[in-house]
Design a protein around this motif. Sequence first.
Motif, mmCIF file in Angstrom:
data_model
loop_
_atom_site.group_PDB
_atom_site.id
_atom_site.type_symbol
_atom_site.label_atom_id
_atom_site.label_comp_id
_atom_site.label_asym_id
_atom_site.label_seq_id
_atom_site.Cartn_x
_atom_site.Cartn_y
_atom_site.Cartn_z
ATOM 1 N N ILE A 1 62.314 -5.843 -5.837
ATOM 2 C CA ILE A 1 61.922 -4.493 -5.406
ATOM 3 C C ILE A 1 62.294 -3.458 -6.471
ATOM 4 C CG2 ILE A 1 64.095 -4.204 -4.075
ATOM 5 C CD1 ILE A 1 62.380 -2.317 -2.184
ATOM 6 N N ILE A 2 61.388 -2.509 -6.651
ATOM 7 C CA ILE A 2 61.648 -1.339 -7.491
ATOM 8 C C ILE A 2 61.649 -0.136 -6.566
ATOM 9 C CG2 ILE A 2 60.711 0.111 -9.337
ATOM 10 C CD1 ILE A 2 59.542 -2.566 -10.466
ATOM 11 N N PHE A 3 62.685 0.682 -6.681
ATOM 12 C CA PHE A 3 62.853 1.808 -5.761
ATOM 13 C C PHE A 3 62.771 3.125 -6.519
ATOM 14 C CE2 PHE A 3 65.919 4.790 -3.640
ATOM 15 C CZ PHE A 3 65.180 5.010 -2.485
ATOM 16 N N SER A 4 61.967 4.059 -5.989
ATOM 17 C CA SER A 4 61.829 5.399 -6.568
ATOM 18 C C SER A 4 63.020 6.246 -6.195
ATOM 19 C CB SER A 4 60.612 6.109 -5.984
ATOM 20 O OG SER A 4 59.432 5.450 -6.286
ATOM 21 N N SER A 5 63.900 6.473 -7.157
ATOM 22 C CA SER A 5 64.973 7.428 -6.921
ATOM 23 C C SER A 5 64.710 8.669 -7.764
ATOM 24 C CB SER A 5 66.332 6.793 -7.204
ATOM 25 O OG SER A 5 67.364 7.669 -6.792
ATOM 26 N N SER A 6 65.690 9.512 -7.872
ATOM 27 C CA SER A 6 65.446 10.845 -8.430
ATOM 28 C C SER A 6 66.694 11.341 -9.130
ATOM 29 C CB SER A 6 65.092 11.767 -7.255
ATOM 30 O OG SER A 6 65.275 13.104 -7.596
ATOM 31 N N CYS A 7 66.501 12.159 -10.156
ATOM 32 C CA CYS A 7 67.662 12.756 -10.830
ATOM 33 C C CYS A 7 68.425 13.670 -9.881
ATOM 34 C CB CYS A 7 67.236 13.507 -12.076
ATOM 35 S SG CYS A 7 66.227 14.962 -11.730
ATOM 36 N N SER A 8 67.806 14.007 -8.737
ATOM 37 C CA SER A 8 68.512 14.872 -7.785
ATOM 38 C C SER A 8 69.737 14.164 -7.198
ATOM 39 C CB SER A 8 67.568 15.340 -6.679
ATOM 40 O OG SER A 8 67.055 14.246 -5.975
ATOM 41 N N VAL A 9 69.865 12.840 -7.370
ATOM 42 C CA VAL A 9 71.080 12.157 -6.874
ATOM 43 C C VAL A 9 72.324 12.631 -7.618
ATOM 44 C CG1 VAL A 9 69.882 10.061 -6.110
ATOM 45 C CG2 VAL A 9 70.857 10.140 -8.434
ATOM 46 N N TYR A 10 72.143 13.161 -8.846
ATOM 47 C CA TYR A 10 73.307 13.588 -9.629
ATOM 48 C C TYR A 10 73.855 14.931 -9.158
ATOM 49 C CZ TYR A 10 71.990 9.927 -12.981
ATOM 50 O OH TYR A 10 71.692 8.731 -13.572
ATOM 51 N N GLY A 11 73.061 15.680 -8.390
ATOM 52 C CA GLY A 11 73.484 17.023 -7.994
ATOM 53 C C GLY A 11 73.750 17.864 -9.228
ATOM 54 N N GLY B 1 69.414 -13.676 -3.448
ATOM 55 C CA GLY B 1 68.132 -13.879 -4.134
ATOM 56 C C GLY B 1 67.351 -12.591 -4.375
ATOM 57 N N LEU B 2 67.835 -11.506 -3.801
ATOM 58 C CA LEU B 2 67.068 -10.252 -3.856
ATOM 59 C C LEU B 2 67.494 -9.429 -5.071
ATOM 60 C CD1 LEU B 2 64.989 -8.715 -2.016
ATOM 61 C CD2 LEU B 2 66.946 -7.485 -1.078
ATOM 62 N N ASN B 3 66.519 -8.995 -5.861
ATOM 63 C CA ASN B 3 66.799 -8.193 -7.060
ATOM 64 C C ASN B 3 66.166 -6.825 -6.928
ATOM 65 O OD1 ASN B 3 68.102 -10.307 -8.609
ATOM 66 N ND2 ASN B 3 66.057 -11.242 -8.692
ATOM 67 N N ALA B 4 66.922 -5.819 -7.322
ATOM 68 C CA ALA B 4 66.387 -4.448 -7.254
ATOM 69 C C ALA B 4 66.534 -3.747 -8.597
ATOM 70 C CB ALA B 4 67.134 -3.643 -6.191
ATOM 71 N N VAL B 5 65.523 -2.966 -8.927
ATOM 72 C CA VAL B 5 65.627 -2.000 -10.017
ATOM 73 C C VAL B 5 65.420 -0.627 -9.402
ATOM 74 C CG1 VAL B 5 64.462 -1.045 -12.046
ATOM 75 C CG2 VAL B 5 64.997 -3.480 -11.969
ATOM 76 N N ILE B 6 66.435 0.220 -9.575
ATOM 77 C CA ILE B 6 66.380 1.594 -9.067
ATOM 78 C C ILE B 6 66.021 2.491 -10.237
ATOM 79 C CG2 ILE B 6 67.817 3.496 -8.196
ATOM 80 C CD1 ILE B 6 69.494 1.258 -6.733
ATOM 81 N N LEU B 7 64.941 3.254 -10.092
ATOM 82 C CA LEU B 7 64.501 4.123 -11.190
ATOM 83 C C LEU B 7 64.716 5.585 -10.797
ATOM 84 C CD1 LEU B 7 61.190 2.268 -12.171
ATOM 85 C CD2 LEU B 7 63.454 2.049 -13.226
ATOM 86 N N ARG B 8 65.535 6.262 -11.570
ATOM 87 C CA ARG B 8 65.803 7.688 -11.299
ATOM 88 C C ARG B 8 64.890 8.527 -12.178
ATOM 89 N NH1 ARG B 8 72.345 6.883 -11.530
ATOM 90 N NH2 ARG B 8 72.526 5.865 -9.475
ATOM 91 N N TYR B 9 63.845 9.079 -11.539
ATOM 92 C CA TYR B 9 62.883 9.899 -12.278
ATOM 93 C C TYR B 9 63.467 11.287 -12.495
ATOM 94 C CZ TYR B 9 59.820 6.692 -9.590
ATOM 95 O OH TYR B 9 59.243 5.629 -8.947
ATOM 96 N N LYS C 1 70.038 -10.021 -13.066
ATOM 97 C CA LYS C 1 69.546 -8.809 -12.430
ATOM 98 C C LYS C 1 70.418 -8.420 -11.237
ATOM 99 C CE LYS C 1 66.013 -11.185 -12.495
ATOM 100 N NZ LYS C 1 64.928 -12.075 -12.956
ATOM 101 N N ASN C 2 69.916 -8.515 -10.083
ATOM 102 C CA ASN C 2 70.532 -8.149 -8.815
ATOM 103 C C ASN C 2 70.242 -6.695 -8.460
ATOM 104 O OD1 ASN C 2 73.492 -8.074 -6.946
ATOM 105 N ND2 ASN C 2 71.657 -9.213 -6.488
ATOM 106 N N CYS C 3 71.053 -5.739 -8.910
ATOM 107 C CA CYS C 3 70.734 -4.347 -8.565
ATOM 108 C C CYS C 3 71.085 -3.465 -9.762
ATOM 109 C CB CYS C 3 71.506 -3.913 -7.328
ATOM 110 S SG CYS C 3 71.020 -2.280 -6.741
#
Length: 337
Positions: free
Chosen positions: A121-131, A171-179, A258-260
């Motif tokens: 899974i690839i997850f859409s994250s955001s630079c807003s997580v940095y506050g 077995g589940l691998n994630a890539v989190i992308l912070r746009y 991989k993994n996360c």
Amino acid sequence: MSKILVTGGCGYIGSHTLVDLIDNGFDVISIDNLINSSADILEGVKAITGKTVQNYPVDLCDKAATQAVFRAHPDIAGVIHFAALKYVGESVEKPLLYFRNNLDSLLNVLECMVEFGVKNIIFSSSCSVYGNATELPVTESTPFQTAESPYARTKQMGEQILEDVCFQEKGLNAVILRYFNPGGAHESTLIGEAATAATNLVPVITETAAGKRASMTVFGADYPTRDGSCVRDYIHVMDLANAHTKAVQYLLADHQEKNCEVYNLGIGEGVTVLEAIYAFEAVSGVKLNYEIGPRRAGDVVAIYANNNLATSRLGWHAKRGITDIMRTAWAWQQKRK
Ligand code: NAD
Ligand code: WQD
């Protein structure tokens, strides 16, 4: 040909990513309930790629309906999960709507992936997580500060959910992308940012230039930056789209650990609001009607990315800058007049 399920495939970034995935030989399907988009955008995707993308107009908060899509496609190799509500101001007004939609949809996708044995899974994250980030440029290990909105909190929580689930589900691998700040459109102008009533800087500029708005306001020119306006890292939507293709290729390659994992997706350069306006004026030849106004509540002074990790591990490079963003966003806006 690996099959990728794109959630939110009729949205702005999802539709551009469909094009890049197809261009790179992937088979794609979409789930999008069209709450903030129209399936018409898939006509543009077809005109560019020659491929008809099947969209399931399913609400991902509906678990049974989501399961039915996974059941119908036992060969899904990975999921790119774009689907979410994304308006910061609306999230302040309707926090429950945002938590319900953005978290339930993610949980249902993850439960379906575990149930149907989908590993990536690839997850859409955001630079807003940095506050209000404590260091610049921000790296992936820059600590999160308090989220400035319920929207940003849904992204912080989404990341934490993925981390915990991937830790347990080996077995589940994630890539989190912070746009960082996406903008621009496909060169063909057959697809672009279709949302109306946008509040983001790039569409506000192009809509003002097109006469859809009488004028626009620069939210503050008294910040401690080189010209007093806020600094952001604007990334072209096709560069962003290509990062997803690279992330899919990375996840599908056997040899990687991989993994996360988390990656910043910005071009690594800060641009001020006034510089963005000048870039627009230079590339369009249009004099923009703007005024300097008060600061906007909740704005961070400056944020831009250190993107070394995406470059070194995913082999991703941004090819475009603010001028390309403004040129393509303007071409798209003029076409829609
Ligand atoms: P978008 O609104 O254009 O696309 C999101 C799509 O998801 C829409 O087409 C919407 O109809 C769909 N959707 C929403 N909830 C759904 C649900 N419950 N079930 C099915 N479909 C649903 O937004 P975008 O700009 O393409 O953003 C894509 C992702 O990237 C979002 O997760 C967003 O939070 C994230 N992101 C966007 C930006 C940005 O500035 N555009 C920046 C950082 C992160
Ligand atoms: C950019 C700059 C404004 C409009 C938001 C979310 C973030 C991400 C991207 C989803 C700021 C200034 C803007 C205007 C202006 N989205 N501006 N006049 O706020 O950096 O980020 O969108 O994840 O999470 O928070 O983007 O485009 O709204 O603003 O002066 O009319 O332009 O003050 O400095 P922002 P933006």
